[in-house]
Motif scaffolding. Structure first.
Motif, short mmCIF file in Angstrom:
data_model
loop_
_atom_site.label_atom_id
_atom_site.label_comp_id
_atom_site.label_asym_id
_atom_site.label_seq_id
_atom_site.Cartn_x
_atom_site.Cartn_y
_atom_site.Cartn_z
N LEU A 196 0.83 -1.21 0.00
CA LEU A 196 0.00 0.00 0.00
C LEU A 196 0.86 1.26 0.00
CD1 LEU A 196 -2.77 -1.07 2.53
CD2 LEU A 196 -3.11 -0.61 0.09
N VAL A 197 1.94 1.24 0.76
CA VAL A 197 2.85 2.39 0.79
C VAL A 197 3.50 2.58 -0.57
CG1 VAL A 197 4.96 3.32 1.81
CG2 VAL A 197 3.26 2.23 3.27
N ASP A 198 3.90 1.49 -1.22
CA ASP A 198 4.50 1.59 -2.55
C ASP A 198 3.52 2.19 -3.55
OD1 ASP A 198 6.90 0.51 -1.71
OD2 ASP A 198 6.35 -1.55 -2.21
N ILE A 199 2.26 1.78 -3.46
CA ILE A 199 1.23 2.33 -4.35
C ILE A 199 1.04 3.82 -4.09
CG2 ILE A 199 -1.23 2.27 -4.92
CD1 ILE A 199 -1.15 -0.74 -4.30
N TYR A 200 1.03 4.20 -2.82
CA TYR A 200 0.88 5.61 -2.44
C TYR A 200 2.01 6.46 -3.02
CZ TYR A 200 1.10 9.71 0.60
OH TYR A 200 1.20 10.99 1.09
N LEU A 201 3.25 6.00 -2.88
CA LEU A 201 4.39 6.77 -3.35
C LEU A 201 4.44 6.85 -4.87
CD1 LEU A 201 7.14 5.45 -0.88
CD2 LEU A 201 5.87 7.60 -0.76
N ALA A 202 4.05 5.77 -5.53
CA ALA A 202 4.10 5.74 -6.99
C ALA A 202 3.04 6.63 -7.62
CB ALA A 202 3.94 4.31 -7.49
N ASN A 203 1.91 6.84 -6.94
CA ASN A 203 0.78 7.57 -7.52
C ASN A 203 0.59 8.96 -6.94
OD1 ASN A 203 -0.87 5.50 -9.35
ND2 ASN A 203 -0.13 4.38 -7.56
N SER A 204 1.46 9.39 -6.04
CA SER A 204 1.35 10.72 -5.45
C SER A 204 2.32 11.68 -6.13
CB SER A 204 1.64 10.67 -3.95
OG SER A 204 0.67 9.89 -3.27
#
Length: 374
Positions: A196-204
Motif C-alpha cells: 500500500l505504501v509503494d502504491i501511495y508513493l508511486a501515484n502521489s
C-alpha cells in the motif's frame, strides 16, 4: 551539576521524546536547559563533552552554551523584511483510488482463524532468595503470541514506512480481526501494508499549497561564531565551510536570501520510504518572482527517486514557482557518476522532458550563477 554524564542524560531524554516533530519556528525546535555548576570554569568543559557525545549520535542537533543572558538574547535574529515561500504538499488524489482497489484484495482473517495463531516466547528472571546466587533469565516457548487488531498492525507498519500513506485509507470491518503478531496472518498483513505504501508513493505527486505560504522567521546563531552578510534576511549566520562559501557567493549576487534552519525551517515532503520524510534546503533565494531552494548535496542522492521529483515540482498550470537546485562538489555526469574532484556540479531538471541536467563549473560563484537560472 558537576558531571558531563548527568547533563548528557538529561538532554538525551528531551531529544528522544516519542512522537517529536519539527516546526517552522525555531523556538519550537529549541530546548533550553539552565544548569548550575559550582565553578564557572567547569561549564565549558562539560559543554564540550556533551557536544562531542551527542554530536556523534545526532549530528543534526546543534548545542550551544551561554554563561550570561545577554549573549543568549543576541543569538535570536529576526528577519529584516517579511518574505514568503509557497508551501508544497503531497497530492494523493490519484493514489486514493489505487490504494482502495488494493485494499479490496486483502484477506478477511475473521473467516480464517487458523491463520491468526502464532507461537510466542516468555522471558522470566529466576532469583533464589537467601542463598546469594545470581538471577538467571529463562526463555520459555508458549503456544500463543500477543493479539492485536489487523487495523493496528497495518497502520503501524505503514506509519513506520511513510506516515502520510495512512491518510487515504479507510478501514472496514475486516480489519477488526484479531491476529497474533507472529502468525501467518500478521506476515500477510505486513506485506500488504508495504504494498500500500509503494502504491501511495508511486501515484502521489508534489504540488503547491496556495492558501498558507511559509513565512521566514527567526534564526538562532551564536554571535561569537556567526558571520555577517549584507543582503541576507538576517544579520548573520553560523555556517559550515561549504555552506559558508556558497552563502558568500549568493550574497554577492545582491538578491534577497536566507539560510534555511536545518530541521525546522521551510521543508518539502519526500516521496520515499524511510526515516527522512522531509527535505530542508540550506538556502532560499528570491529572484525574478521565483524562489530558488539551493542545497549543497552529494550527487549520489540523485539516484533516489524522491530527490529527482524535488527538481520538477509544478502547479496546476505547469508553472514552477519553487526551483530546487542541488550543488555537488566535483564533476559528475548526468548518469550520476563522479568523474572528477575539482569544481562543482549544479543539478536541475528540464521542465518539459523531465530530464536530469548536470552542469559543471569551476567556482562557487559560477555554481550559484548556474543555480539561479530558471
Amino acid at each position: 551539576m558537576g558531571s558531563g554524564v548527568q547533563v548528557e542524560q538529561v538532554i538525551g531524554r528531551v531529544l528522544r521524546q516519542p512522537g517529536a516533530e519539527h516546526y517552522a519556528d525555531p523556538d519550537l525546535n529549541t530546548a533550553s536547559f539552565f544548569i548550575r555548576v559550582d565553578d564557572k570554569q567547569e561549564f565549558p568543559r562539560i559543554l564540550k563533552s556533551v557536544r562531542a557525545k551527542l554530536g556523534a549520535e545526532m549530528p543534526d542537533v546543534c548545542i550551544e552554551g551561554y554563561t550570561d543572558a545577554s549573549a543568549r538574547k543576541r543569538s535570536v535574529q529576526l528577519p529584516k523584511k517579511p518574505m514568503t515561500v509557497p508551501q508544497i504538499h503531497i497530492d494523493m488524489s490519484e493514489a486514493t483510488s489505487a490504494m482502495q482497489q488494493a485494499m479490496a484484495g486483502i484477506i478477511d482473517f475473521r473467516h480464517v482463524p487458523s491463520a491468526t495463531f502464532g507461537p510466542g516466547q516468555l522471558q522470566r528472571a529466576v532469583q533464589g532468595i537467601g542463598d546469594g546466587s545470581k538471577g538467571a533469565i529463562e526463555v520459555l516457548d508458549v503456544p500463543h503470541a500477543n493479539r492485536v487488531t489487523a487495523r493496528w498492525l497495518v497502520r503501524r507498519e505503514m506509519r513506520a514506512l511513510h506516515p502520510e500513506a495512512v491518510k487515504p485509507i479507510e478501514f472496514d470491518a475486516r480489519f477488526d480481526a484479531l491476529v497474533e503478531v507472529t502468525s501467518q496472518a500478521a506476515s500477510v498483513l505486513r506485506s500488504a501494508a508495504e504494498d500500500l505504501v509503494d502504491i501511495y508513493l508511486a501515484n502521489s505527486e508534489l504540488t503547491f499549497e496556495e492558501s498558507f505560504p511559509y513565512a521566514v522567521g527567526t534564526v538562532l546563531a551564536n554571535p561569537a561564531k556567526a558571520k555577517p552578510f549584507q543582503n541576507a534576511l538576517h544579520d548573520s549566520y553560523e555556517l559550515r565551510s561549504l555552506e559558508q562559501e556558497i552563502a558568500e557567493a549568493i550574497d554577492e549576487v545582491g538578491v534577497d536570501w536566507c539560510r534555511n534552519p536545518e530541521n525546522g525551517g521551510y521543508s518539502i515532503p519526500l516521496l520515499e520510504k524511510g526515516d527522512t520524510q522531509r527535505f530542508f534546503p540550506d538556502f532560499l533565494v528570491w529572484k525574478d518572482g521565483i524562489v530558488y531552494a539551493l542545497d549543497p548535496k552529494g550527487g549520489h542522492l540523485l539516484a533516489r527517486d524522491a530527490y529527482r521529483k524535488l527538481l520538477n515540482i509544478q502547479d496546476e498550470k505547469k508553472n514552477r514557482r519553487v526551483l530546487v537546485r542541488l550543488i555537488s562538489v566535483g564533476k559528475w555526469t548526468e548518469a550520476i557518476q563522479e568523474v572528477g574532484k575539482k569544481g562543482f556540479t549544479v543539478w536541475s531538471m528540464t521542465k518539459n522532458t523531465g530530464r536530469l541536467r548536470a552542469k559543471h563549473v569551476a567556482t562557487e560563484a559560477e555554481a550559484v550563477e548556474a543555480a539561479l537560472k530558471p
